[in-house]
Design a protein around this motif. Structure first.
Motif, PDB file in Angstrom:
ATOM      1  N   UNK A  19       0.854  -1.194   0.000  1.00 32.02           N
ATOM      2  CA  UNK A  19       0.000   0.000   0.000  1.00 32.02           C
ATOM      3  C   UNK A  19       0.888   1.243   0.000  1.00 32.02           C
ATOM      4  N   UNK A  20       1.656   1.459  -1.088  1.00 35.98           N
ATOM      5  CA  UNK A  20       2.667   2.527  -1.071  1.00 35.98           C
ATOM      6  C   UNK A  20       2.100   3.932  -0.995  1.00 35.98           C
ATOM      7  N   UNK A  21       0.878   4.116  -1.426  1.00 34.30           N
ATOM      8  CA  UNK A  21       0.311   5.464  -1.455  1.00 34.30           C
ATOM      9  C   UNK A  21      -0.721   5.705  -0.360  1.00 34.30           C
ATOM     10  N   UNK A  22      -0.821   4.804   0.576  1.00 34.91           N
ATOM     11  CA  UNK A  22      -1.829   4.920   1.629  1.00 34.91           C
ATOM     12  C   UNK A  22      -1.176   5.487   2.887  1.00 34.91           C
ATOM     13  N   UNK A  23      -1.308   6.791   3.084  1.00 36.55           N
ATOM     14  CA  UNK A  23      -0.604   7.468   4.166  1.00 36.55           C
ATOM     15  C   UNK A  23      -1.349   7.403   5.498  1.00 36.55           C
ATOM     16  N   UNK A  24      -2.550   6.841   5.499  1.00 38.83           N
ATOM     17  CA  UNK A  24      -3.232   6.620   6.776  1.00 38.83           C
ATOM     18  C   UNK A  24      -3.093   5.163   7.221  1.00 38.83           C
ATOM     19  N   UNK A  25      -2.173   4.439   6.581  1.00 31.09           N
ATOM     20  CA  UNK A  25      -1.933   3.046   6.954  1.00 31.09           C
ATOM     21  C   UNK A  25      -1.455   2.982   8.402  1.00 31.09           C
ATOM     22  N   UNK A  26      -1.870   1.927   9.098  1.00 33.76           N
ATOM     23  CA  UNK A  26      -1.425   1.760  10.488  1.00 33.76           C
ATOM     24  C   UNK A  26      -1.140   0.309  10.792  1.00 33.76           C
ATOM     25  N   UNK A  27      -0.028   0.101  11.469  1.00 33.54           N
ATOM     26  CA  UNK A  27       0.282  -1.170  12.117  1.00 33.54           C
ATOM     27  C   UNK A  27       1.149  -0.814  13.319  1.00 33.54           C
ATOM     28  N   UNK A  28       0.843  -1.341  14.512  1.00 36.43           N
ATOM     29  CA  UNK A  28       1.650  -0.988  15.687  1.00 36.43           C
ATOM     30  C   UNK A  28       3.091  -1.461  15.506  1.00 36.43           C
ATOM     31  N   UNK A  29       4.039  -0.521  15.434  1.00 37.24           N
ATOM     32  CA  UNK A  29       5.412  -0.880  15.077  1.00 37.24           C
ATOM     33  C   UNK A  29       6.436  -0.504  16.142  1.00 37.24           C
ATOM     34  N   UNK A  30       5.994  -0.359  17.394  1.00 39.75           N
ATOM     35  CA  UNK A  30       6.939  -0.046  18.472  1.00 39.75           C
ATOM     36  C   UNK A  30       8.002  -1.130  18.603  1.00 39.75           C
ATOM     37  N   UNK A  31       7.600  -2.377  18.524  1.00 38.84           N
ATOM     38  CA  UNK A  31       8.540  -3.499  18.608  1.00 38.84           C
ATOM     39  C   UNK A  31       9.596  -3.397  17.515  1.00 38.84           C
ATOM     40  N   UNK A  32       9.151  -3.135  16.298  1.00 42.97           N
ATOM     41  CA  UNK A  32      10.056  -3.071  15.152  1.00 42.97           C
ATOM     42  C   UNK A  32      10.945  -1.837  15.224  1.00 42.97           C
ATOM     43  N   UNK A  33      10.397  -0.742  15.762  1.00 37.60           N
ATOM     44  CA  UNK A  33      11.191   0.479  15.883  1.00 37.60           C
ATOM     45  C   UNK A  33      12.378   0.271  16.814  1.00 37.60           C
ATOM     46  N   UNK A  34      12.176  -0.483  17.894  1.00 36.77           N
ATOM     47  CA  UNK A  34      13.290  -0.761  18.803  1.00 36.77           C
ATOM     48  C   UNK A  34      14.332  -1.649  18.119  1.00 36.77           C
ATOM     49  N   UNK A  35      13.887  -2.686  17.426  1.00 36.16           N
ATOM     50  CA  UNK A  35      14.834  -3.593  16.776  1.00 36.16           C
ATOM     51  C   UNK A  35      15.578  -2.899  15.637  1.00 36.16           C
ATOM     52  N   UNK A  36      14.927  -1.932  14.989  1.00 35.33           N
ATOM     53  CA  UNK A  36      15.582  -1.208  13.900  1.00 35.33           C
ATOM     54  C   UNK A  36      16.816  -0.453  14.382  1.00 35.33           C
ATOM     55  N   UNK A  37      16.829  -0.083  15.651  1.00 32.53           N
ATOM     56  CA  UNK A  37      17.967   0.659  16.201  1.00 32.53           C
ATOM     57  C   UNK A  37      19.223  -0.202  16.290  1.00 32.53           C
ATOM     58  N   UNK A  38      19.063  -1.501  16.468  1.00 34.40           N
ATOM     59  CA  UNK A  38      20.219  -2.380  16.640  1.00 34.40           C
ATOM     60  C   UNK A  38      20.495  -3.234  15.413  1.00 34.40           C
ATOM     61  N   UNK A  39      19.546  -3.318  14.487  1.00 35.27           N
ATOM     62  CA  UNK A  39      19.756  -4.113  13.276  1.00 35.27           C
ATOM     63  C   UNK A  39      20.946  -3.544  12.486  1.00 35.27           C
ATOM     64  N   UNK A  40      21.863  -4.420  12.121  1.00 33.96           N
ATOM     65  CA  UNK A  40      23.043  -3.995  11.372  1.00 33.96           C
ATOM     66  C   UNK A  40      24.198  -3.535  12.233  1.00 33.96           C
ATOM     67  N   UNK A  41      23.960  -3.386  13.533  1.00 40.06           N
ATOM     68  CA  UNK A  41      25.030  -2.961  14.434  1.00 40.06           C
ATOM     69  C   UNK A  41      25.815  -4.188  14.913  1.00 40.06           C
TER      70      UNK A  41
END
Length: 660
Positions: A167-189
């Motif tokens: 859904x690339x053009x749907x700017x009101x899209x929602x999925x709770x991503x707190x879990x993923x946001x934390x993991x994104x900080x350490x991914x690749x480190x």
């Protein structure tokens, strides 16, 4: 190194913030991951709104800022309270359960926690085989894609991630991503690749459970042996956490349920206020749970309402005069911090509540699963289920944590109803859980752990009495500890080591070689990662597991999810007509617009009934497709005439409808 990095990501921010607002002891240790997710959930929209990239440095500064504010606020409130009500400070010292606990008590509780941690650790590592293994479940690639997307784009707001949901053009899209946001900080480190990131995070979630159960039981003044036993057995139940780790996997939801005990430990601060610690920690915790999964707010509401009833019926003591301000502040802070996390979820509320899962057993079978604390199990966990149900009656007889007994009746009854009955009322009550009995079943074992602890405490007390009659000089505490150890050893032997074999086998169901992604298909993704230029996408089949290619190798697919794109989009249209490239000019136009040069065809199947895309069949004999990579599990084709597609294509993300 990788384990330490993930461990610090889960605990360090929450420990700093929790210590700043004067949380201490077991409650601080248990609440730290909850506070970490809360700080992340609050920070995502604020940092994103001001254009601040989502990086470890910026989030670290955000945590320090909030910790300084929390420390200052706590200092001022405690100072004001000490001047206004000096007698409260004295009462607080008298009531401080942390100081009343002896070193022996803390060591006993710690021993129980270590047993729970050990069983959880061994079970997870045996079940996953290796941290590099791909989780083969339906939802796993979406979680992996979301972690990488946030890490690469530096923006964790849900409104910016619609692309990975087709859904690339749907700017009101929602999925709770707190879990993923934390993991994104350490991914690749530190060399942390995708699967170790996801698997280590799931392991950390398992390890939060014994600590949380210990803190909760201690906060609500459960006996020491009961607390230790509850923590020890908290990772033995199949229904939680293991069922929701192999099925789905429901990683964010499992994280939230695992942190419910920590929230209930904090709830004790409503009855025994300690400055701003209760209101602020609970408010941040509400934001964290809502950011992990919106349905968890309803779970917490059930517990808090039952605690309120326990207070009103005087099963739990409270000084209303002292607690009034703290209660009001807690409600205000929870609403202010929680509502912004919940409101975006209304975007897809209808889709969530309309989900349907058929009943799977009879009413009597459902009651049997609930009574033995064995939801969704074909064979009950007798050796912890029977002691636990006996422990429920002990809790009632001793008037101890009756609100937990009430939660068992409510949540266990809801599980029994949803797995065996089909009525509009049940569908309404379970709608926030996707009407999914597996998710609701995951809420039952917490009461089982507490009740098992009460069983061990009561039984060991009886053993100590009998030993005291025969040996009057024997220390009753020593006798009770010996009795608890005997009970624990007997149950451990009968359950074959805390059900490690059973639970690891359950977890291993989705940690094998396929059926979704094999090592051969991973090789194909890696090959693409070396040959695809920035901006290109790879045409793929939604049914063969190739939606994993972005998470594992950084290659953007055309089909992002196992559900597939709508037919009216170019991605969905190409899945049907790609092999008509020599007869249909619009195929070439769509490929150019989407910047596609390569096609991947794998042998995997995300589900036994998954249908392969008809447009990707017979490419080996279709003119215009040149096979450039091949092994037993996957083939990569280069489309002739698409070599300069990045220069010729539409802007990245373009996927306008064809209008068919």
């Amino acid at each position: 190194m990788n384990v330490l990095l993930v461990l610090l990501a889960f605990w360090l921010p929450g420990l700093v913030f929790g210590a700043a607002i004067r949380l201490r002891g077991w409650t601080l240790a248990a609440a730290a991951p909850l506070l970490t997710f809360g700080l992340v959930a609050i920070g995502v929209p604020i940092l994103g709104r001001f254009g601040i990239r989502w990086t470890m440095l910026n989030v670290g500064l955000w945590v320090l800022l909030l910790s300084l504010v929390g420390f200052g606020l706590s200092f001022l409130v405690l100072r004001f309270t000490a001047k206004r009500h000096p007698e409260w400070a004295e009462d607080e010292e008298d009531d401080d359960d942390e100081t009343k606990r002896s070193l022996r008590d803390h060591l006993l509780i710690g021993a129980g926690v270590v047993v729970g941690l050990g069983v959880g650790l061994v079970t997870f590592l045996r079940g996953s085989h290796t941290l590099e293994n791909v989780q083969q479940g339906w939802d796993a690639p979406f979680h992996g894609n979301l972690v990488r997307w946030i890490a690469e784009h530096g923006d964790a707001r849900a409104s910016t991630v619609g692309t990975i949901a087709n859904l690339p053009n749907q700017h009101d899209y929602f999925y709770p991503d707190t879990y993923h946001a934390l993991l994104a900080l350490i991914f690749g480190k530190g060399g942390l690749t995708m699967m170790p990131t996801l698997n280590l995070a799931a392991l950390m979630v398992v390890l939060t459970v014994p600590v949380g159960v210990a803190a909760m039981c201690r906060a609500w003044r459960m006996p020491v042996l009961a607390t230790a036993a509850a923590a020890a057995v908290s990772t033995w139940f199949t229904a939680f956490p293991y069922d929701s780790l192999w099925r789905g996997p429901l990683w964010p939801y499992v994280a939230g349920v695992a942190l419910v005990p920590a929230m209930l430990a904090l709830a004790r601060l409503l009855l025994k206020p300690n400055g701003v610690a209760g209101p602020v920690a609970i408010g941040v915790g509400v934001a964290g749970l809502a950011g992990l999964h919106t349905s968890l707010i309803f779970v917490i509401m059930v517990y808090f309402l039952l605690i309120l009833l326990a207070v009103l019926f005087r099963f739990e003591k409270i000084d209303w005069r002292r607690s009034a301000a703290s209660l009001v502040a807690t409600i205000v802070v929870a609403v202010v911090l929680g509502v912004p996390q919940v409101l975006p979820a209304l975007y897809n509320a209808g889709g969530v509540t309309s989900a349907f899962w058929a009943s799977e057993t009879s009413v009597s079978g459902a009651l049997g699963q609930t009574i033995t604390f064995s939801p969704m199990a074909s064979f009950p966990q007798w050796w912890i289920g029977i002691p636990a149900i006996i422990g429920v009656f002990f809790l009632v007889r001793h008037r101890r944590m009756l609100w937990m007994v009430g939660a068992y009746v409510v949540l266990g009854g809801l599980f029994a109803a949803t797995i065996s009955l089909e009525t509009p009322l049940i569908h309404t009550l379970t709608g926030v859980f996707y009407n999914d009995h597996w998710r609701i079943g995951a809420l039952v074992p917490l009461a089982g752990a507490v009740a098992f602890g009460e069983f061990v405490h009561t039984t060991s007390g009886k053993i100590a009495e009998k030993l005291g009659e025969r040996r009057p000089g024997l220390n009753p505490v020593t006798a009770a500890i010996a009795g608890a150890v005997v009970v624990g050893l007997v149950v451990t032997v009968l359950s074959k080591g805390g059900y490690i074999g059973r639970n690891s086998a359950r977890l291993a169901m989705n940690y094998g070689e396929g059926p979704s992604v094999s090592k051969g298909e991973e090789e194909a993704y890696a090959w693409l990662g070396k040959h695809v230029v920035p901006g290109e996408r790879v045409m793929n089949d939604k049914a063969d597991g190739s939606v994993w290619m972005y998470a594992l190798s950084g290659v953007q697919p055309v089909e992002w999810t196992n559900y597939g794109a709508e037919f009216t989009t170019k991605a969905g249209w190409l899945s049907v007509f790609l092999n008509d490239i020599n007869r249909e000019p619009r195929v070439r136009e769509a490929l150019t617009d989407l910047k596609v040069r390569y096609v991947l065809v794998g042998k995997g199947k995300v589900a036994s009934n998954a249908q392969s895309a008809v447009g990707l069949q017979r490419l080996d004999i279709t003119p215009g497709f040149k096979r450039v990579f091949h092994n037993l599990d996957a083939s990569v084709y280069e489309i002739e005439g698409q070599q300069g597609v990045v220069a010729d294509g539409a802007p990245a993300g373009s996927d306008t409808a064809h209008g068919q």
